[in-house]
Each structure stands twice: as structure tokens, then as C-alpha cells.
Scaffold this active site. Structure first.
Site, short mmCIF file in Angstrom:
data_model
loop_
_atom_site.label_atom_id
_atom_site.label_comp_id
_atom_site.label_asym_id
_atom_site.label_seq_id
_atom_site.Cartn_x
_atom_site.Cartn_y
_atom_site.Cartn_z
N HIS A 1 2.16 63.72 -45.55
CA HIS A 1 2.25 64.39 -44.26
C HIS A 1 1.99 63.37 -43.15
CE1 HIS A 1 2.83 68.07 -46.16
NE2 HIS A 1 1.59 68.48 -46.29
N LYS B 1 -2.27 79.27 -38.93
CA LYS B 1 -1.32 79.45 -37.84
C LYS B 1 -0.78 80.88 -37.79
CE LYS B 1 2.55 77.05 -38.09
NZ LYS B 1 3.71 77.95 -37.98
#
Length: 887
Positions: free
Chosen positions: A159, A553
Site C-alpha cells: 500500500h 470509512k
């Protein structure tokens, strides 16, 4: 520049209590490094640069200590007054300073760890102390049994969260070695002056090195970057951890077979994670496995050679066993010329001869010499154990279980593959490809690529052994069919006559709804023929991955944490009822908004039976280098995590978690409902997504050449679903708001309202304590005044007010719960670290705001403002270094 002693910076840090003072040795390190940077800036050839940096530095320190708007506005005026060229230089100077402060802090940690090594065991969070505590609860035999079945499995991901270029990281590592040398030399002596000169050279190089990557790294570049961690640290550090644990297990260590068994397994997604990354192909996956194997085989070869050269034991004093003689005859017949040469150089030294021949066979494995290569790691281990047993039988137990045991541990831990390569793909991709295959006709490029991945896994398993690859993670698992689809695709890939690779298919539950549905999906898939067969083949072992970032999120950090706990409890109960050995794989990112934070405290807060001696998690970006970049720190981290894994299953700890969950169940429900409702009031407000993109450098973060993976799923951000979790967290941290780590908690705590009850929960409910501590860190790195400046970039006063009110409310409640006068009042070392950096981060934030305003105010049809764009990206890199987290 930036010599923080005896200037304001140090006084800021130690203002409240003596326990927060910077240690004298660290103070001296920062002073030396800061003064050298000041000298570099004065010699840079840029007239007035040093003075301008000092002006902004002093102004931001004054603004940090003075709550008035006047002091803050003075600092902002200085930042705005620079030419764009000077602002660029100032941003670079502060960024280099952060790299130096981070280095000094790491150096202090290493110094403390070395000092502790020379003292009696005093820590309560080491494997030794954990084993002692566990034995007092379950008995010595059970405690040892649990230690021997322990498993810690970090998985390195690609990532894009490491803002530093590799050239910068390498330079800092060289500087670290010089600082270590400088420390050991006589003060003011010739050698110390030489070391200081060399440090000055490295800092000058650091200053002159472009801080931003010109291009995004390719997946192969990312693989090679991760290899540096293995080469420099993990390959030698992990067996040292085993040795230290074995030393603690009683008398005779090094003179008997070890009691400790290798408990670290390293995984990697680098080169295997293709979810949303079109640049990770089957070809890249094969190459990634090849690169990793090259590194580990080279390491094993060198270690075997080094040990072999020391085994100069004469056959008279240490006679070989019959098995060793038979092994020598086999090796000699396969490689007669080399055997003759080695025998000539090692007269009457049979054990030395064998190790040198073994080294040749490892080299042949690396170069793919089929006549000499080892078929698999097990055959190498068999040869090494033959040498060990022969030495032990001849009375040379110290040679059998000394350095040679380190090599055995390395082979057991890393095999011929180094890291277990895992593949990840989105369930929707599988569904689309299967629909195309079942419809018949010409296959698309996507379909061919997906099928080729399975062939690549089969190739890797055949080349490097079954452990080298085989875990296949399905992102956004929403049904049992999503998992069964992997086996269907594997059969398509190899055809009717081919042998499909051995696959452990791992569901990844990411959203709030998916976490709630997880137990039902697992119960269904366990009955699927291929899954059932694999469960039987592995002794009913199963991995389940939990996504922290998308769930946060999705419903906000508080509701997500509680949902994750509940999902783990239910999955663990289901596994126990079905006689399944469960490993929960935690997709924790480096940042607090993505489930980050101290791993050991998180482990101890897990539900009963959800750990049971096994812990697997993702490690990414700057966290990889922070935890594993230095050998001493890596050893301490592994020691702490392994101790926590042991203690997580201690009856006392399980009882504490069970009691806390039961006692505060009503509070948990209030926290979940209230926080989610508050979170939705923000993120589901009309126009939120474009407003978020305006008031943070979210769009610009996507321009940073951090990693090969795209920052978003579509061309623009119209909703949160378009945005990946990393830039969501990264952008809020750059705006000094850190909203992803805390929003909704203040309202939830206010809804509970009972301060004493919440303080009791903090003391007695591990999950709640871990949550509050993580939020405290997140808030400590936030800044109200700078946050307001970012929020003013948008035209939504209602949303800006909502954010600031929630920040204030959350901070107020956190301080009331933990006590003291600040969120980190009970964490002196962390508070010191944050306070040391905050004024300097403020300076970069002001430069970033200046650039962001210029970019936001530019007409839509204006040509690209590359100068302000560059300034913004420089400041992003610097703020990331100062805050020590990205996404």
C-alpha cells in the site's frame, strides 16, 4: 538551524512535568544533528535561507506556546511572505529536520534497549515475563506447549504509504550508523571529529537529494524495497529472537536441543495484491517470488559457508556418525570435483566438509543447477539435522546447537521463498470473469490475466515449495459463492487434465454489513466440497481476514471498532463449535484511522479465543521501516507482540475481556449507535465528498509518487465509495484534523454522559481503553487553528462547524477520561514525541496551506501551477515525516 537546546523547542517539551523531559543523550543527539543541518543551510549558497528558516521556526514555536491568534497570524504571514522558490527551500529544510529528529528518537530507543539488555529482566511485556505469568495460571507444561505452538505472522503490503524515497531512507540508515559510531568515541577527539565530518557530509547529501520521487515505483521496485528489510534486519534478527527466548527457558541453552520452535512466519502482498492495481500481473507475481527466493538462498548460502568455515573440529576429537559419513558419500558422488577440493582444504574435518558442500548445494538451488539443487527446504533441513545429530553424538553439543541452530531456524522460518506470497483480488472481478467464461466465446485480456494468476501460483509452488504461495484473499467477500468462485477459476485455469494449485481461500470482510454477515457465510462455505477437503487436509485450519479501513470509512471509527470486536467474538465462537483452528488476519494499516496503533495492546484487547496463540496482521509503508528497519527495535517489537499473543489466551486476560464486554455492553451499544449517527450526519451530507476534496489535499495526495497502486477507484471523487481508505486517512492527517481516527466518539461519549462510568470502563474494559488511547494519539497530532484554516477552503460553514465541534467535544471527553490536562497526559514518552515535533509540523502546514490556497483560487482554465503543486507535495512529504504516519 534548529539547534533545540537550550532554545524554546526543548522547553516546550518539558514544560509540564519532569517525566516529559528529553533524555540528556537524545538532547545531545538532536543538538548535534540540528547544528549540522544549520551549517549545511548556511553553506548551501542560497543567501538568507538559514535566517528565513530560523524566522519561521521561532515564529511557529511562539505560536505553539501562545494560544492567541496574533502569534499564529505572525507565523502565517512569514510563510506567505516567501517567494515560491524560498518556500520550496524552507519546506525541504524542515523535512530534513524531521528525518533527523526521527533518527535521534530511534537512536534513543536503541540505546535504551541496549542498556536493558545488560540488566536483569524487568519488563512485564516480554516473552520471558509473559511465559512466567502464563505458567502461574496454567502450569509450566501448558505454558511451554503454548509457546511451542505460538505463531506471529506479519504480512508486508505494498500500500502506498511510505512518503520517503528509498534514497532518503538509505541515507538516513548510513547516518544512523555514523551517529552510533560518534556516540562511542572520545568527546572532542580526532576520531569523533572525523565522524562529525562524515555526518555533515551525509546531511548535506540528504539536503541535496530530491525528496520527491520523479515517477511512481513499479510493483517490482516495491518488491526490491521490501527486500532491504529482510536483508538488513529480519534474516538475522528473527533467529536472534528465538535464541533469546530459548536462553530464557532454563539452563543448558545452546548445549541442548532448543525448546523454542520457530514462531515467526513472514507474508507479503508485494507483487501479489492486485485488488485495484492493474500493474500487478501474473508475470510480476512470478518475478516477485523469484526475487525473494534469490535473496533468501543467497543469505542461506553465505550463512552455511560462514558456519562451515568455523567447524574445524577434528575427527579424532569429534568423530562423525555413520549417517554423516553416508551423507558425505552421497554429496561427494554428486559433485566429485568440488568434494575433492573441499576435502583437501578440510583434512580430517568431516563436519566442516559437509557444511561447505551444503553451501554449494544451496548455491546450486539458487542458480537452478538441477543436478545439485535441493528439491525443497525439507531436504536441506534433513542434511543440517544429520550434522547436528552427529555433533551432539560426538559430545560437541555446543557446536550442534550454537551457530548451526541459527541456520536451522532460518531455513524453518524462511524456507526457499523468504516470505509467503499472498494473492488478493476483488470478488467482483472473479464474478465478471466467470460470467464471461461460462458464456463462451473469445476471452478478454482481463480473463486471461486472472487465469494466468492461478498458473503462476502453481509454478511458484512447484519451484519454491507449497509454502511459497497459496493463500488467496477475496476482497469484499459478501457470500459463500464469492469464495467458491476461486476454486472454479482455478479449474478453468489448469483445464480438465491439469493439477490446480493448492489454495487456502481467505475471505476478507470489510464493510459493516459484511462483518455482521461473516459467521453465516463461513458456516455455508465450510460445507463446500473444496473447502471441506482443504480443512481436512490442514487439520481443520482456517484463516479469516478482517478489514479495518473500509469498515471505518463505512460507519466511522467507533462503530467499526465495536463491530470488528463483535464479529471476531462470533467467528471465534463458530470456529470453536466446529472444531476449527481459526487464525484471524487483521488488516490493520499504519495509521490510527485504519486500525493502527500499538499492536501489543490491541492483541490483549481481542475477544476470548480469537487469538489462541496465533496473530496475523498487515504491516505497511512507514510502519515496516519503523518496526523492522533496525535490528534492536525489530527484536523488541517481535518480543512484545509474541508476549501479547501468549498473554491474550491467559485465563486472566480472557476473563478481563469477557467481563468488560459483558459489563459495558449497554455502553457499547450507545457508543456504536450514537457515533454512527454522528458520522453519517457528516459523510452523508449532500456535497460532502467534493467538499472533502476541497478542504484537504486529497487530490494532490494522488499526485505523490508513493506507490504503484492508484489512489482511487474512479476518475473523480463524487462519493466516499470512489475513494480508497489510504488517501481518506492521509488527507485528513495532512489537514491536521485526523478525522478518520476519532469522529463521532465525542458525541457518543456525551450521549453516555456518565464520566465516572466511562473512567471505570477505561480502567476495566481493554477494548475501550485501546480505543481511547488511539484517539488520544490522533487528537494530539491534530491542531485546531490549522484545522480551521483548511476547513475555510470550502464553502460549507455547516460542515466545518460540525467537524470542529466534534473535535472539541471528543478532546474534552478523552481528557476527562484519561485524566491530566491533555489527551496524552498519561503517555509521557508519546506526548514528548508529539510536542517535540508539533511546532515544526505547523511550519510545514502553513506552507502547505499557502500552496493549497493558490491552487484552489486559480481559475479552472488556468495552466497548471507546477511551482505551487511542487511546494504542496514537498510539504505533504514533510508533514508525513513530522507526524510519522501517512495512511
Amino acid at each position: 538551524m534548529l539547534e533545540p537546546t537550550p532554545t524554546e523547542a526543548i522547553r516546550v517539551v518539558g514544560r509540564h512535568e519532569a517525566g516529559q523531559e528529553i533524555p540528556d543523550q537524545m538532547r545531545a543527539d538532536v543538538r548535534v544533528l540540528g547544528s549540522l543541518l544549520g551549517q549545511v543551510l548556511q553553506e548551501s549558497g542560497s543567501t538568507g535561507l538559514y535566517e528565513d528558516v530560523e524566522r519561521l521556526r521561532v515564529a511557529t514555536i511562539q505560536a505553539y506556546t501562545d494560544p492567541s491568534d496574533e502569534a499564529f497570524e505572525r507565523a502565517a504571514e512569514i510563510a506567505d511572505s516567501f517567494t515560491i522558490e524560498r518556500a520550496d527551500e524552507v519546506a525541504r529544510a524542515f523535512t530534513v529536520y524531521f528525518h533527523l529528529v526521527n533518527l535521534a528518537e530511534e537512536h534513543q530507543r536503541v540505546r535504551v534497549l541496549r542498556e536493558r539488555d545488560g540488566q536483569p529482566e524487568g519488563r512485564t511485556d516480554s516473552i520471558r515475563s509473559a511465559l512466567r505469568q502464563l505458567a502461574s495460571e496454567v502450569g509450566d507444561d501448558v505454558a511451554l506447549e503454548r509457546l511451542q505452538s505460538l505463531r506471529f505472522h506479519p504480512v508486508f503490503t505494498a500500500h502506498p504509504t511510505e512518503a520517503r524515497r528509498r534514497a532518503i531512507s538509505t541515507g538516513i540508515r548510513r547516518l544512523s550508523e555514523l551517529l552510533d559510531e560518534y556516540d562511542s568515541l572520545t568527546e572532542g577527539g580526532v576520531d569523533q571529529r572525523r565522524a562529525r565530518r562524515r555526518m555533515l557530509e551525509e546531511i548535506d547529501t540528504l539536503w541535496r537529494t530530491a525528496p520527491l520521487r520523479a515517477e511512481k515505483p513499479s510493483p517490482t521496485d516495491e518488491v526490491r524495497a521490501i527486500m532491504a528489510v529482510f536483508d538488513d534486519t529480519l534474516f538475522t534478527t528473527v533467529p536472534r529472537v528465538y535464541r533469546r527466548v530459548d536462553d530464557a527457558l532454563g539452563e543448558g541453552a545452546g548445549n541442548r536441543p532448543p525448546l523454542v520452535r520457530p514462531f515467526v512466519r513472514v507474508g507479503t502482498w508485494v507483487g501479489g495484491d492486485r485488488d485495484g492495481n492493474p500493474f500487478v500481473t501474473a508475470k510480476v507475481t512470478r518475478k516477485a517470488a523469484g526475487i525473494a527466493s534469490e535473496h533468501v538462498l543467497l543469505g542461506l548460502e553465505r550463512t552455511a559457508l560462514r558456519i562451515g568455515r568455523t567447524l574445524t573440529l577434528d575427527a579424532t576429537s569429534t568423530p562423525p556418525s555413520d549417517a554423516l559419513v553416508a551423507l558425505w558419500n552421497r554429496l561427494r558422488s554428486a559433485d566429485e570435483e568440488a568434494a575433492a577440493e573441499i576435502a583437501k582444504r578440510s583434512p580430517n574435518e568431516p563436519h566442516r566438509r559437509i557444511l561447505l558442500m551444503v553451501a554449494r548445494r544451496i548455491a546450486a538451488t539458487r542458480t537452478r543447477n538441477a543436478d545439485l539443487a535441493y528439491r525443497d527446504p525439507e531436504h536441506l533441513l534433513a542434511d543440517l539435522r544429520t550434522v547436528q545429530q552427529s555433533l551432539a553424538d560426538a559430545g560437541a553439543a555446543r557446536q550442534a546447537y550454537g551457530a548451526l541452530q541459527q541456520l536451522v531456524w532460518q531455513v524453518e522460518t524462511y524456507g526457499f521463498h523468504l516470505a509467503e506470497l499472498e494473492v488478493r483480488q476483488h470478488s467482483a472481478v472473479h464474478e465478471k470473469v466467470l460470467a464471461e467464461l461460462e458464456a463462451g466465446g473469445e476471452r478478454s485480456e482481463l480473463t486471461e490475466e486472472v487465469l494466468e494468476v492461478f498458473r503462476a501460483i502453481a509454478y511458484i509452488q512447484g519451484r519454491f515449495g507449497p509454502r511459497a504461495a497459496g493463500r488467496y484473499i477475496v476482497s469484499f467477500t459478501q457470500s459463500a459463492e464469492d469464495l467458491a468462485n476461486v476454486h472454479r477459476l482455478a479449474r478453468y485455469a489448469v483445464g480438465a487434465e491439469g493439477a490446480a494449485p493448492v489454495l487456502d481461500v481467505i475471505p476478507l470482510f470489510e464493510t459493516f454489513a459484511d462483518l455482521q454477515a461473516a459467521p453465516g457465510i463461513l458456516a455455508e462455505i465450510a460445507e463446500h466440497p473444496e473447502f471441506a477437503a482443504r480443512l481436512d487436509a490442514t487439520g481443520r485450519r482456517l484463516e479469516v481476514m478482517l478489514g479495518y479501513s473500509d469498515s471505518s470509512k463505512d460507519v466511522g471509527p467507533v462503530a467499526a471498532n465495536l463491530a470488528l470486536y463483535e464479529a471476531q467474538a462470533e467467528i471465534a465462537a463458530w470456529a470453536q463449535a466446529n472444531n476449527i483452528e481459526l487464525t484471524l488476519f487483521h488488516g490493520r494499516g499504519g495509521a490510527l484511522g485504519r486500525g493502527g496503533g500499538p499492536a501489543n495492546s490491541a492483541i490483549l484487547a481481542q475477544p476470548p479465543h480469537s487469538v489462541d496463540g496465533r496473530f496475523k496482521l498487515t504491516e505497511q509503508g512507514e510502519v515496516i521501516f519503523a518496526r523492522y528497519g533496525d535490528p534492536q527495535i525489530a527484536m523488541r517489537h517481535i518480543d512484545q507482540v509474541a508476549a501479547a499473543i501468549l498473554m491474550a489466551s491467559a485465563p486472566s486476560n480472557e476473563a478481563r475481556n469477557r467481563r468488560g464486554a459483558e459489563m459495558f455492553a449497554e455502553i457499547a451499544q450507545v457508543l456504536e449507535d450514537s457515533s454512527r449517527e454522528r458520522f453519517y450526519s457528516l459523510v452523508k451530507a449532500p456535497g460532502f465528498a467534493p467538499w472533502f476534496a476541497t478542504v484537504t489535499p486529497m487530490e494532490e495526495v494522488g499526485l505523490l509518487a508513493l506507490g504503484s497502486r492508484p489512489a482511487r477507484r474512479g476518475l473523480s471523487v463524487e462519493s466516499l465509495e470512489d475513494l480508497r481508505a489510504i488517501p481518506w486517512v492521509f488527507a485528513w492527517s495532512q489537514a491536521r484534523i485526523n478525522l478518520a481516527g476519532w469522529f463521532g466518539l465525542g458525541t457518543a461519549l456525551e450521549t453516555v454522559g456518565d464520566e465516572q462510568l466511562l473512567r471505570t470502563a477505561y480502567a476495566e474494559w481493554p477494548l475501550f481503553r485501546a480505543m481511547i488511547d488511539n484517539v488520544a494519539m490522533s487528537l494530539a497530532k491534530a491542531d485546531d487553528r490549522i484545522a480551521r484554516e483548511y476547513l475555510s477552503l470550502g464553502d460549507r460553514d455547516d460542515l466545518a462547524q460540525l467537524v470542529m465541534e466534534e473535535m472539541s467535544l471528543t478532546r474534552d471527553w478523552v481528557v476527562r477520561i484519561v485524566g491530566g490536562d491533555a489527551p496524552l497526559a498519561n503517555k509521557a514518552v508519546l506526548q514528548r514525541a508529539v510536542k517535540l515535533r508539533s511546532p515544526y509540523v505547523d511550519a510545514l502546514s502553513l506552507l502547505q496551506l499557502r500552496a493549497l490556497r493558490a491552487l484552489r483560487d486559480a481559475p479552472a482554465d488556468a495552466p497548471a501551477d507546477t511551482a505551487n503543486q511542487r511546494l504542496l507535495l514537498l510539504s505533504v512529504s514533510g508533514v508525513a515525516a513530522g507526524l510519522q504516519n501517512t495512511g
